[in-house]
Design a protein around this motif. Structure first.
Motif, PDB file in Angstrom:
ATOM      1  N   GLN A 167       0.840  -1.191   0.000  1.00 27.00           N
ATOM      2  CA  GLN A 167       0.000   0.000   0.000  1.00 27.00           C
ATOM      3  C   GLN A 167       0.877   1.243   0.000  1.00 27.00           C
ATOM      4  O   GLN A 167       1.881   1.305   0.714  1.00 27.00           O
ATOM      5  N   ALA A 168       0.489   2.227  -0.803  1.00 26.95           N
ATOM      6  CA  ALA A 168       1.240   3.477  -0.871  1.00 26.95           C
ATOM      7  C   ALA A 168       1.183   4.202   0.469  1.00 26.95           C
ATOM      8  O   ALA A 168       0.265   3.987   1.274  1.00 26.95           O
ATOM      9  N   TYR A 169       2.178   5.068   0.693  1.00 29.31           N
ATOM     10  CA  TYR A 169       2.116   5.910   1.882  1.00 29.31           C
ATOM     11  C   TYR A 169       1.019   6.954   1.683  1.00 29.31           C
ATOM     12  O   TYR A 169       0.992   7.662   0.683  1.00 29.31           O
ATOM     13  N   LYS A 170       0.124   7.038   2.641  1.00 29.72           N
ATOM     14  CA  LYS A 170      -1.003   7.951   2.532  1.00 29.72           C
ATOM     15  C   LYS A 170      -1.304   8.520   3.912  1.00 29.72           C
ATOM     16  O   LYS A 170      -1.324   7.794   4.910  1.00 29.72           O
ATOM     17  N   CYS A 171      -1.519   9.823   3.967  1.00 31.14           N
ATOM     18  CA  CYS A 171      -1.795  10.445   5.266  1.00 31.14           C
ATOM     19  C   CYS A 171      -2.664  11.675   5.087  1.00 31.14           C
ATOM     20  O   CYS A 171      -2.811  12.213   3.988  1.00 31.14           O
ATOM     21  N   VAL A 172      -3.241  12.112   6.196  1.00 30.74           N
ATOM     22  CA  VAL A 172      -3.964  13.379   6.257  1.00 30.74           C
ATOM     23  C   VAL A 172      -3.115  14.345   7.073  1.00 30.74           C
ATOM     24  O   VAL A 172      -2.648  14.002   8.170  1.00 30.74           O
ATOM     25  N   LEU A 173      -2.884  15.533   6.523  1.00 31.20           N
ATOM     26  CA  LEU A 173      -2.113  16.568   7.210  1.00 31.20           C
ATOM     27  C   LEU A 173      -3.025  17.729   7.578  1.00 31.20           C
ATOM     28  O   LEU A 173      -3.786  18.209   6.736  1.00 31.20           O
ATOM     29  N   ILE A 174      -2.920  18.173   8.808  1.00 34.51           N
ATOM     30  CA  ILE A 174      -3.600  19.385   9.246  1.00 34.51           C
ATOM     31  C   ILE A 174      -2.507  20.382   9.596  1.00 34.51           C
ATOM     32  O   ILE A 174      -1.763  20.189  10.556  1.00 34.51           O
ATOM     33  N   ILE A 175      -2.385  21.446   8.802  1.00 31.15           N
ATOM     34  CA  ILE A 175      -1.349  22.446   9.025  1.00 31.15           C
ATOM     35  C   ILE A 175      -1.894  23.507   9.977  1.00 31.15           C
ATOM     36  O   ILE A 175      -2.887  24.175   9.679  1.00 31.15           O
ATOM     37  N   LEU A 176      -1.247  23.635  11.135  1.00 35.40           N
ATOM     38  CA  LEU A 176      -1.692  24.592  12.156  1.00 35.40           C
ATOM     39  C   LEU A 176      -0.859  25.862  12.020  1.00 35.40           C
ATOM     40  O   LEU A 176       0.173  26.032  12.669  1.00 35.40           O
ATOM     41  N   ARG A 177      -1.311  26.744  11.149  1.00 38.69           N
ATOM     42  CA  ARG A 177      -0.546  27.931  10.829  1.00 38.69           C
ATOM     43  C   ARG A 177      -0.504  28.908  12.005  1.00 38.69           C
ATOM     44  O   ARG A 177      -1.464  29.057  12.752  1.00 38.69           O
ATOM     45  N   ASN A 178       0.636  29.591  12.128  1.00 36.90           N
ATOM     46  CA  ASN A 178       0.852  30.514  13.232  1.00 36.90           C
ATOM     47  C   ASN A 178      -0.229  31.582  13.309  1.00 36.90           C
ATOM     48  O   ASN A 178      -0.712  31.920  14.392  1.00 36.90           O
ATOM     49  N   GLU A 179      -0.592  32.133  12.150  1.00 37.38           N
ATOM     50  CA  GLU A 179      -1.582  33.202  12.132  1.00 37.38           C
ATOM     51  C   GLU A 179      -2.934  32.724  12.675  1.00 37.38           C
ATOM     52  O   GLU A 179      -3.606  33.425  13.423  1.00 37.38           O
ATOM     53  N   ARG A 180      -3.316  31.505  12.295  1.00 31.20           N
ATOM     54  CA  ARG A 180      -4.595  30.989  12.766  1.00 31.20           C
ATOM     55  C   ARG A 180      -4.533  30.642  14.256  1.00 31.20           C
ATOM     56  O   ARG A 180      -5.512  30.818  14.992  1.00 31.20           O
ATOM     57  N   LEU A 181      -3.375  30.138  14.710  1.00 29.86           N
ATOM     58  CA  LEU A 181      -3.219  29.846  16.137  1.00 29.86           C
ATOM     59  C   LEU A 181      -3.288  31.122  16.970  1.00 29.86           C
ATOM     60  O   LEU A 181      -3.912  31.143  18.044  1.00 29.86           O
ATOM     61  N   LYS A 182      -2.673  32.184  16.490  1.00 28.89           N
ATOM     62  CA  LYS A 182      -2.719  33.452  17.222  1.00 28.89           C
ATOM     63  C   LYS A 182      -4.151  33.961  17.343  1.00 28.89           C
ATOM     64  O   LYS A 182      -4.573  34.440  18.397  1.00 28.89           O
ATOM     65  N   GLU A 183      -4.894  33.838  16.261  1.00 23.45           N
ATOM     66  CA  GLU A 183      -6.292  34.288  16.282  1.00 23.45           C
ATOM     67  C   GLU A 183      -7.118  33.428  17.236  1.00 23.45           C
ATOM     68  O   GLU A 183      -7.945  33.927  17.994  1.00 23.45           O
ATOM     69  N   TYR A 184      -6.864  32.114  17.218  1.00 24.83           N
ATOM     70  CA  TYR A 184      -7.591  31.201  18.099  1.00 24.83           C
ATOM     71  C   TYR A 184      -7.312  31.514  19.566  1.00 24.83           C
ATOM     72  O   TYR A 184      -8.236  31.604  20.387  1.00 24.83           O
ATOM     73  N   TYR A 185      -6.026  31.696  19.899  1.00 21.71           N
ATOM     74  CA  TYR A 185      -5.681  31.937  21.298  1.00 21.71           C
ATOM     75  C   TYR A 185      -6.053  33.338  21.764  1.00 21.71           C
ATOM     76  O   TYR A 185      -6.130  33.594  22.965  1.00 21.71           O
ATOM     77  N   SER A 186      -6.307  34.258  20.837  1.00 21.15           N
ATOM     78  CA  SER A 186      -6.816  35.570  21.241  1.00 21.15           C
ATOM     79  C   SER A 186      -8.240  35.460  21.765  1.00 21.15           C
ATOM     80  O   SER A 186      -8.691  36.278  22.569  1.00 21.15           O
ATOM     81  N   ARG A 187      -8.952  34.421  21.317  1.00 18.95           N
ATOM     82  CA  ARG A 187     -10.323  34.181  21.787  1.00 18.95           C
ATOM     83  C   ARG A 187     -10.399  33.117  22.877  1.00 18.95           C
ATOM     84  O   ARG A 187     -11.368  33.059  23.636  1.00 18.95           O
ATOM     85  N   ASN A 188      -9.378  32.269  22.930  1.00 18.41           N
ATOM     86  CA  ASN A 188      -9.346  31.160  23.891  1.00 18.41           C
ATOM     87  C   ASN A 188      -7.991  31.174  24.599  1.00 18.41           C
ATOM     88  O   ASN A 188      -7.067  30.470  24.180  1.00 18.41           O
TER      89      ASN A 188
END
Length: 267
Positions: free
Chosen positions: A76-97
């Protein structure tokens, strides 16, 4: 082949590697959350060498040098799901949480055990992974916020990891090089990671080691290769990539020049 759910800046990615083998030296600009669907993933960091198979869920930290090797397994080929947690989105999230203040956490990768919330999250992504159109921004934001909420629920110390937005400054060159010499990167990258210009990096390196970075790196990598071949009983074909050489022939030539005999004599 890599199939993305958006443009090259996608934050949710379905990757499928059909080639037999792929190795990269990785220094991520953003944290990366990974679920392996098939194949195997080997990650080599400064003090660790780990292999992950189908069902594994890991969080790769930003600014952490890693050798990442992806390859098929069980036909079976290598297969994965990646979720990129970008700095800009993390900063926005932690400004609310707001982050929960805890002790500083190691920057090594985090491997998660199976958890109902994680299984539910990745199951919810399955219908979207076959959708070839661009994701609406609101949907991306929703799925990123969902995974952040899950991580904070199952990992009490994750805020020390995800809410750290500090940038590296000038660091101890000798300590950094002793820990990271096996990573096959241009000198410009080494200099950047130690907070120096290339000229300053070479000057400081000469003061400490009395030789050039290139010569020192080759010596250190060959010494590590000798140890892996003689003590760990690995084969040359298994070792040369792990110690920072581009190909087996160059490794064999350099090894024989250094020690007087071919690496296969030990491996």
């Amino acid at each position: 082949m890599e199939k993305r759910l958006k443009d090259p800046a996608a934050e949710v990615v379905l990757a499928c590697l059909e080639e037999k083998y792929l190795k990269n030296e990785v220094l991520l600009e953003d944290h990366c959350f990974v679920r392996i669907l098939s194949g195997e993933l080997k990650i080599i960091q400064t003090n660790s060498r780990q292999v992950f198979g189908p069902g594994a869920t890991i969080l790769l930290p930003r600014r952490q040098l890693s050798t990442v090797i992806q390859y098929p397994k069980d036909n079976q080929a290598y297969k994965c799901v990646l979720i990129i947690l970008r700095n800009e989105r993390l900063k926005e999230y932690y400004s609310r949480n707001p982050a929960v203040e805890r002790n500083e956490r190691s920057s090594a990768l985090i491997a998660y055990e199976h958890h109902p919330l994680l299984e539910s999250y990745f199951a919810s992504l399955e219908p979207y992974l076959e959708w070839r159109q661009e994701w609406p921004e609101k949907l991306i934001a929703l799925k990123i916020e969902e995974v952040l909420t899950i991580l904070r629920t199952i990992d009490a110390g994750i805020d020390a990891f995800l809410a750290d937005f500090s940038e590296p400054g000038k660091i101890d060159l000798a300590s950094f090089m002793e820990h990271n010499y096996r990573f096959n990167m241009p000198l410009e990258k080494f200099s950047h990671l130690t907070g120096r210009s290339l000229t300053t990096f070479k000057r400081d390196f000469q003061k400490i080691y009395k030789t050039t970075p290139q010569r020192w790196l080759t010596q250190k990598r060959l010494q590590l290769a000798y140890f892996l071949l003689s003590e760990s009983k690995q084969k040359p074909v298994e070792v040369y990539r792990e110690v920072g050489f581009e190909n087996l022939s160059h490794f064999s030539y350099a090894f024989k020049k250094q020690f007087g005999y071919a690496p296969k004599t030990l491996g």
